[in-house]
Design an enzyme around this catalytic site. Sequence first.
Site, PDB file in Angstrom:
ATOM      1  N   PHE A   7      62.594  19.041  45.625  1.00  0.00           N
ATOM      2  CA  PHE A   7      62.250  18.843  44.074  1.00  0.00           C
ATOM      3  C   PHE A   7      62.476  18.456  43.232  1.00  0.00           C
ATOM      4  O   PHE A   7      62.543  18.081  42.271  1.00  0.00           O
ATOM      5  CB  PHE A   7      61.289  20.121  44.143  1.00  0.00           C
ATOM      6  CG  PHE A   7      60.492  20.665  43.094  1.00  0.00           C
ATOM      7  CD1 PHE A   7      59.534  20.252  42.378  1.00  0.00           C
ATOM      8  CD2 PHE A   7      60.864  20.890  41.809  1.00  0.00           C
ATOM      9  CE1 PHE A   7      58.151  20.116  41.364  1.00  0.00           C
ATOM     10  CE2 PHE A   7      60.360  21.128  41.157  1.00  0.00           C
ATOM     11  CZ  PHE A   7      58.881  20.271  40.915  1.00  0.00           C
ATOM     12  N   GLU A  63      26.835  23.642  40.549  1.00  0.00           N
ATOM     13  CA  GLU A  63      28.178  23.374  40.726  1.00  0.00           C
ATOM     14  C   GLU A  63      28.460  25.044  41.535  1.00  0.00           C
ATOM     15  O   GLU A  63      27.921  25.519  41.947  1.00  0.00           O
ATOM     16  CB  GLU A  63      28.366  23.433  39.495  1.00  0.00           C
ATOM     17  CG  GLU A  63      27.827  21.873  38.326  1.00  0.00           C
ATOM     18  CD  GLU A  63      28.138  22.394  37.200  1.00  0.00           C
ATOM     19  OE1 GLU A  63      28.186  21.688  37.106  1.00  0.00           O
ATOM     20  OE2 GLU A  63      29.062  22.881  37.034  1.00  0.00           O
ATOM     21  N   LYS A 111      29.807  28.689  41.358  1.00  0.00           N
ATOM     22  CA  LYS A 111      29.606  29.328  40.562  1.00  0.00           C
ATOM     23  C   LYS A 111      31.601  30.958  40.966  1.00  0.00           C
ATOM     24  O   LYS A 111      31.379  30.803  42.032  1.00  0.00           O
ATOM     25  CB  LYS A 111      29.049  30.525  39.832  1.00  0.00           C
ATOM     26  CG  LYS A 111      29.022  31.905  39.117  1.00  0.00           C
ATOM     27  CD  LYS A 111      27.467  32.284  38.695  1.00  0.00           C
ATOM     28  CE  LYS A 111      27.579  33.013  38.051  1.00  0.00           C
ATOM     29  NZ  LYS A 111      29.053  34.352  37.890  1.00  0.00           N
ATOM     30  N   ASP A 162      34.388  33.125  40.015  1.00  0.00           N
ATOM     31  CA  ASP A 162      34.633  34.395  40.009  1.00  0.00           C
ATOM     32  C   ASP A 162      35.897  34.442  39.085  1.00  0.00           C
ATOM     33  O   ASP A 162      37.039  34.132  39.828  1.00  0.00           O
ATOM     34  CB  ASP A 162      34.695  35.129  40.995  1.00  0.00           C
ATOM     35  CG  ASP A 162      34.261  36.732  41.188  1.00  0.00           C
ATOM     36  OD1 ASP A 162      34.239  36.846  39.763  1.00  0.00           O
ATOM     37  OD2 ASP A 162      34.753  37.200  41.428  1.00  0.00           O
ATOM     38  N   GLU A 203      36.584  27.794  33.864  1.00  0.00           N
ATOM     39  CA  GLU A 203      36.450  28.880  34.313  1.00  0.00           C
ATOM     40  C   GLU A 203      37.895  28.995  34.578  1.00  0.00           C
ATOM     41  O   GLU A 203      38.406  28.050  35.299  1.00  0.00           O
ATOM     42  CB  GLU A 203      36.128  28.945  35.429  1.00  0.00           C
ATOM     43  CG  GLU A 203      35.462  30.709  36.457  1.00  0.00           C
ATOM     44  CD  GLU A 203      34.595  30.785  35.351  1.00  0.00           C
ATOM     45  OE1 GLU A 203      34.480  32.590  35.429  1.00  0.00           O
ATOM     46  OE2 GLU A 203      33.696  30.755  34.079  1.00  0.00           O
ATOM     47  N   TYR A 216      33.458  22.011  33.725  1.00  0.00           N
ATOM     48  CA  TYR A 216      32.332  21.974  33.655  1.00  0.00           C
ATOM     49  C   TYR A 216      31.918  21.613  32.846  1.00  0.00           C
ATOM     50  O   TYR A 216      30.051  21.492  33.092  1.00  0.00           O
ATOM     51  CB  TYR A 216      32.339  22.962  34.974  1.00  0.00           C
ATOM     52  CG  TYR A 216      31.794  24.549  34.181  1.00  0.00           C
ATOM     53  CD1 TYR A 216      31.752  25.189  33.533  1.00  0.00           C
ATOM     54  CD2 TYR A 216      32.884  25.212  34.907  1.00  0.00           C
ATOM     55  CE1 TYR A 216      31.639  25.822  32.582  1.00  0.00           C
ATOM     56  CE2 TYR A 216      33.132  27.108  34.673  1.00  0.00           C
ATOM     57  CZ  TYR A 216      32.129  27.476  33.401  1.00  0.00           C
ATOM     58  OH  TYR A 216      32.361  28.160  33.048  1.00  0.00           O
ATOM     59  N   LYS A 248      21.366  23.086  37.021  1.00  0.00           N
ATOM     60  CA  LYS A 248      21.117  22.857  35.947  1.00  0.00           C
ATOM     61  C   LYS A 248      19.997  21.820  35.707  1.00  0.00           C
ATOM     62  O   LYS A 248      20.619  21.486  36.689  1.00  0.00           O
ATOM     63  CB  LYS A 248      22.769  22.818  34.992  1.00  0.00           C
ATOM     64  CG  LYS A 248      23.666  23.696  35.421  1.00  0.00           C
ATOM     65  CD  LYS A 248      24.719  23.384  34.170  1.00  0.00           C
ATOM     66  CE  LYS A 248      25.917  24.428  34.220  1.00  0.00           C
ATOM     67  NZ  LYS A 248      27.285  23.445  33.849  1.00  0.00           N
ATOM     68  N   LYS A 251      22.856  34.410  42.570  1.00  0.00           N
ATOM     69  CA  LYS A 251      24.272  35.277  42.815  1.00  0.00           C
ATOM     70  C   LYS A 251      24.551  35.318  44.704  1.00  0.00           C
ATOM     71  O   LYS A 251      23.269  35.809  44.905  1.00  0.00           O
ATOM     72  CB  LYS A 251      24.126  36.538  42.042  1.00  0.00           C
ATOM     73  CG  LYS A 251      23.980  35.805  40.593  1.00  0.00           C
ATOM     74  CD  LYS A 251      25.607  35.835  40.799  1.00  0.00           C
ATOM     75  CE  LYS A 251      26.969  36.747  40.508  1.00  0.00           C
ATOM     76  NZ  LYS A 251      26.699  38.152  39.393  1.00  0.00           N
ATOM     77  N   CYS A 266      54.801  63.716  53.984  1.00  0.00           N
ATOM     78  CA  CYS A 266      55.242  61.520  53.938  1.00  0.00           C
ATOM     79  C   CYS A 266      55.076  61.807  55.596  1.00  0.00           C
ATOM     80  O   CYS A 266      55.800  62.399  56.380  1.00  0.00           O
ATOM     81  CB  CYS A 266      56.380  61.801  53.791  1.00  0.00           C
ATOM     82  SG  CYS A 266      57.070  59.749  54.127  1.00  0.00           S
ATOM     83  N   CYS A 310      58.824  60.878  56.946  1.00  0.00           N
ATOM     84  CA  CYS A 310      59.554  61.956  57.029  1.00  0.00           C
ATOM     85  C   CYS A 310      59.554  63.164  56.817  1.00  0.00           C
ATOM     86  O   CYS A 310      60.089  64.079  56.684  1.00  0.00           O
ATOM     87  CB  CYS A 310      61.124  61.420  56.199  1.00  0.00           C
ATOM     88  SG  CYS A 310      60.720  61.687  54.694  1.00  0.00           S
ATOM     89  N   CYS A 348      56.074  60.637  47.990  1.00  0.00           N
ATOM     90  CA  CYS A 348      57.198  61.512  48.975  1.00  0.00           C
ATOM     91  C   CYS A 348      58.571  61.024  48.244  1.00  0.00           C
ATOM     92  O   CYS A 348      59.194  60.038  48.328  1.00  0.00           O
ATOM     93  CB  CYS A 348      57.514  60.478  50.311  1.00  0.00           C
ATOM     94  SG  CYS A 348      59.083  61.048  50.990  1.00  0.00           S
ATOM     95  N   CYS A 371      64.099  59.021  53.682  1.00  0.00           N
ATOM     96  CA  CYS A 371      62.892  58.596  54.195  1.00  0.00           C
ATOM     97  C   CYS A 371      63.147  56.898  55.020  1.00  0.00           C
ATOM     98  O   CYS A 371      63.561  56.075  54.042  1.00  0.00           O
ATOM     99  CB  CYS A 371      61.771  58.367  53.159  1.00  0.00           C
ATOM    100  SG  CYS A 371      59.786  57.496  54.223  1.00  0.00           S
TER     101      CYS A 371
END
Length: 672
Positions: free
Chosen positions: A37, A113, A115, A117, A174, A226, A289, A313, A407, A410, A425, A431
Site C-alpha cells: 500500500f 431500503e 434501515k 442503525d 446515515e 439515501y 417510501k 422495525k 481476584c 491471584c 484487582c 496478578c
Amino acid sequence: MSPAEAKNQIKALTTELKQHNYNYYVLAMPTIADFDFDKKLEQLNKLEKEFPEFADPDSPTQKVGGDITKEFVTYRHRWPMLSLGNTYNEQELLDFDQRIRKAIGDNFEYVCELKFDGLSMSLTYEDGKLVRAVTRGDGVQGDEVTANIRTINTIPKRLYEGGDYPNYFDIRGEVFMHRKAFDRLNNERLENGEVAYANPRNFASGTVKMQDSAEVAKRPLDCFLYFLYTEKPVFKTHWESLQAVKSWGFHTNEHSRLCNNIDEVFEFIAKWDKDRFGLSYDIDGIVIKVNNYSQQQELGFTAKSPRWAIAYKFKAERVQTELLSVSYQVGRTGAVTPVANLKPVLLAGTTVKRATLHNANEIIRLDLHEGDTVFVEKGGEIIPKIISVNPDKRAQNAVPVVYRTTCPACDTPLERKEGEAAFYCPNDEGCPPQIVGKMQHFIGRKAMDIDGLGDETIETLYSRGFISHISDIYKLYEHADELKQMDRFGDKSITNMLDGIEKSKQMPFEKVLFGLGIRYIGETVAKKLAIHFKSIDGLMAATQEELVTADEIGERIAQSLVDYFADEKHREEIEKLKALGLQFVVEIKEVKLASEKLSGQSFIISGVFEKFSRDELKDLIEQNGGKILSSISAKLSYLVAGDNMGPAKLEKAQKLNIPIISDEELLAMIEI
C-alpha cells in the site's frame, strides 16, 4: 510518461487506494500488505506532484483531519429532518398501505431500503463541493460537524466537474460503523481501561461529536446516502434520484428495491429479517417510501413525520437458555468482568455460549440466581446480553449469584473506586493476567511495535519465567541460548525478535508512555501529556492540579497518573527502562523566533477566524515569543476571540477582566 498516461495512472491508483483504505479502515478487512500500500501511495504522490492538474481533490495522499472544534455551531436545516413513524407488525403496514390507496389511488410504487442503525446526517453541497454537515438535532436544527464528516472516506468532499448535479442541494444519510471495526476499537478501549461502547451506533455517534477531527479520522466510519433535496424538482421519482446520486459519486446501499405492491414489500421484509445477520453492519428494520415525488407531495406530512413513508422495525431476537455458571475475566488494567456461561443456544444465526454481565450492578439488577433460565438478546448489541430472568422457572432453593470479592487469578481483595461500576484487582505487579496483559500491550503496534514478538510469545516467555516485567523484555538477549532449546524458537526468529526489541528503543516518549499501560492513558492522551510535560520526570513531578492544566486532561486521568506514580515499584520500573535506553524525553525542536514582541505574554485562541486557522495564529504567537495556555485563569494575558466562541469561556474571561482581542488586534501587536 505522457500527460494522458499520467492521467489514467493517477485515476487508477486513486480508485485502487481509496478501495484499500475503505477495506482497511472501514470494513477492517485489509486486502493488501501495508508495504505494498505504501509503495502505491508513494507512486501516486510522485505522479500528483509531476502532474498536479490531474490530482483528485479527495486523493488518498491528502492529510485528513486536524481541525479542533471546541463548540459545535447550531445550524438550522433548510429542509426539516423529520422522523419516520414506526410499525412492528404486518397489520399496521397493511393499514399504512390502505391509507395511501385511499389518498392517491392504486397506481403507485414503493421503494424499500434497509434501515441503518446509525446517526442521521444532512450534507449540503454547493457547486459540487461539500460545504456543511449537520446532525439531525431536534429535526429543525442540529450541530454542524463538517470538519469531522470530511474525514469519512466514502463521503465525497468534491464531486467531479461536469456532473449533472444541481448547483445547490442537500443529501441525507446515515453515518455508521461496521461491526468488525467496532469490535477492534472497543477491545482497544477495554485494553486502555476505558469504558466500552454498547454498540456500533453509540460509537459512531460519540465519534462524530469529538472535538478533534484528526482523532475522528482514526476511527473507521462509513456513510450511506439515501435522500436528495433540491430547490427545484430534478427527478420524478425517488428511485431515479438514488441511481443519479450513485453516478455522482455518493455511497448508496446496493440492497434497495423498487416494489410494485405491498406483497413485494412483505417479501423484502421477510428476506432481510433473516439475512440481516450476514451484513457487516447493523440494521434494525426496513424503510418503505412512496416512489413518486408528486404523490409524496400530495400525501404531505403530519407535524412529526411524512405520510408517504414508514419504518418497519425488526423485533430483537430473544431466546431462553440456562445459566450454567458465572466466571470472571481479569483485564490488563485489573478490571474484573463477570461473564455468564450459558447452555449453548442458537441466536441471530450463531451459537451463543457466553453473555456479558458487565459489572456487579448488572448482577444485582437482574436478581440473578444460580441455574436461572435467562432471556438472551442480541438486538443492537454485538455481544449477547442477558436481558432478564424467567422467575417462573427458578428452583425454590436457588442461590443468588454474588459478585466475588477476590481476584480470580491471584486472590487479592478487589477494590471499587467511588463513582465507578467496575471492581479492580490492585495487585498489578503480581496478578498474572495483568502482568501478561501489560507486556502484550507494551509490544503492540500502537505502542512500541516490536517486530518478532507476539501475544503468544509473551505468554510463553512469562510461563517459562524469562519475563515478568516490561524491563525484562530488554534483557532477553541474556537468554538467547536457553531460548534456542524451546519449540518454535529458531535462530532466525530469535534474531528477529532481539533486533525488534533493540529497534524499539528509538520509539518516541509518547509511545513509551502509552505502552506503560496506565489506566485511562490511551494513545491520544499519552501524546498530549508528552507534549505538555516534555519528559517522564516532569510528568511524575506534576501535582493533580498541574496535570489538569494539560489539554483535555480531566480529574479522572489526573488521579490515575498520581496513583500510578505514587507506587514505588512503578517508579523503579521506569528507572530500569531509562537505564536500558528507552526514550523518556520529548525531542525538542529548536524554534527560531521571528521576534520577541510577545515575550512574557500568554494567550488563548477561541472561535473561528475568517483569514487564519487557530493553528496559524498559535504559530504566530509562539514565533514572536508568546505562550499558549490551555485554560483561562488570572495568569492569562489575552483571549483572542473569533466568531462562534463558547459563551462559558467568554463569561469567565470577562469575570477575570482578561483583555479580549481580535485576530487583527493580535497582528497589530506584532506589526504584521
